[in-house]
Design an enzyme around this catalytic site. Sequence first.
Site, PDB file in Angstrom:
ATOM      1  N   HIS A 184       0.826  -1.187  -0.156  1.00  0.00           N
ATOM      2  CA  HIS A 184       0.064  -0.026  -0.080  1.00  0.00           C
ATOM      3  C   HIS A 184       0.838   1.343   0.085  1.00  0.00           C
ATOM      4  CE1 HIS A 184      -2.947  -2.973   1.640  1.00  0.00           C
ATOM      5  NE2 HIS A 184      -4.082  -1.855   1.115  1.00  0.00           N
ATOM      6  N   ASP A 256      -4.759  -5.918  -7.788  1.00  0.00           N
ATOM      7  CA  ASP A 256      -4.942  -5.384  -6.368  1.00  0.00           C
ATOM      8  C   ASP A 256      -5.188  -4.028  -6.631  1.00  0.00           C
ATOM      9  OD1 ASP A 256      -5.062  -5.017  -3.502  1.00  0.00           O
ATOM     10  OD2 ASP A 256      -3.218  -5.933  -3.193  1.00  0.00           O
TER      11      ASP A 256
END
Length: 488
Positions: A184, A256
Amino acid sequence: MPIDTGLRRLALRTLLAAFDGPAAPPWALRLLDDGLAGHTLFGSNVAEPAQVARLTAELRAARADTLIAIDEEGGDVTRLAHRTGSPYPGNAALGAVDDVDLTRTVHAAIGADLVEAGVNLNLAPTVDVNTADDNPIIGTRSFGADPALVARHVAAAVDGLQSTGVAACAKHFPGHGATVADSHVGLPTVHAPLATLRVRDLPPFAAAVTAGTKAIMTAHIRVPALTGADPATFSRATLTGLLRRECGFGGAIVTDALEMRGAADTAGGIGPAAVHALAAGADLLCLGARVDRTLVESVAAEIAAATRDGRLPLARVEDAAERTAALAASAPPAAGPVGSGTRDPARLGYPAARRAVRVEGSLHDITDPLVVRLTSDPSIAEGRVPWGLRPHLNGTEQLDVGGAADPTPDSILVRAGTRPIVVVGRHLHRSPRARALVGALAATHPVVVVEMGWPSAWRPAGVRAFLTTHGASRANGYAAAEALGLAV
């Protein structure tokens, strides 16, 4: 140059967007009518079961074959139960129990909850083999550190989830379990030869393929021996070569979230990331949680431009759109009857979590303790979901500790008086401050430690007992409180 309407619609068919709030804004519905593949629901979209069912019905009214996705892993990552914590133990607890029938049953229950909510694509299960004890993003989301154990539970999870009609999406290919960084916030690198990946990381994905998983999610990680300088999401050798040809996967390859820095920063933005992912072989592109119409249109325009100028073959985008449409066609058409929103935790979740509790030492005479919860920041995947023992305590006092102005060990000892102390935390071994606090308390006082994160080898000197739950879901919290004799 104005975007060609045919190319725009084709590009939209590969995109999974999102929006904020409990109701769909008009632009989110219009884009579905224009061809958008679907939307992902996050915690901000979930208030209570009847509201979620109304929301998903509204999305399907815009187009019947809409994909409605969610990250409902059970355990520490939940969206349906983000206000209370999941009523199910997560994968680490299920792996610790090592009963594949239980894993299948729990994931079938999660699937039933999703059918009730009107969700048809679960961005789960996590099938990574967590071989890095200090992995900041996988941890208790994994079934374990042994590839064979993980593989057999992956097969059971996929089977249980898809038995309800909800599509499973095994993640994160080719394996995020050996990383010590969070994709992330950056691009993790795994320095391992392909031979190591084949024996350590790939068996659970092979099990998912054999079990018939309808989707597999890519990882924003770099494995130089396989992906070169790129993340796996942008690597044709990884997606088309390894996953499609070698592993024989014929379903939808899902990325993702492309807003994650492991993808967006590497490509120079979400639009270029989408083009790279499609070129590598991805079919359904998750944009992320922070999405508006402007972002969706800009990404669609980037894909259309790349198709026009030859960077992205038209046939590749058409193939991706067809695979995404096939995924949507295989999913349930509508929400089921709205009931409680979750299965009764006393019948499944709590007993399952109880089986995962491990106690070292003695819990004898832990009467009316002071419970000290050491707060910690959640991972981005988890979000701020309640955890700990408080909802289950039978009047026992709990003190939350975790800020700069927190009480000293001496003041905690004074507050405890003659009562024993139960210290509850997640990943306590990673925090020098937590380790020092436990040591100071245990030097003069009866202390029990409850570890609700990924298990480690750390065992503090002088404690009466060390209890491991293998997760921090609501079910895990109840199991811990029950083991201590403190549950309501």
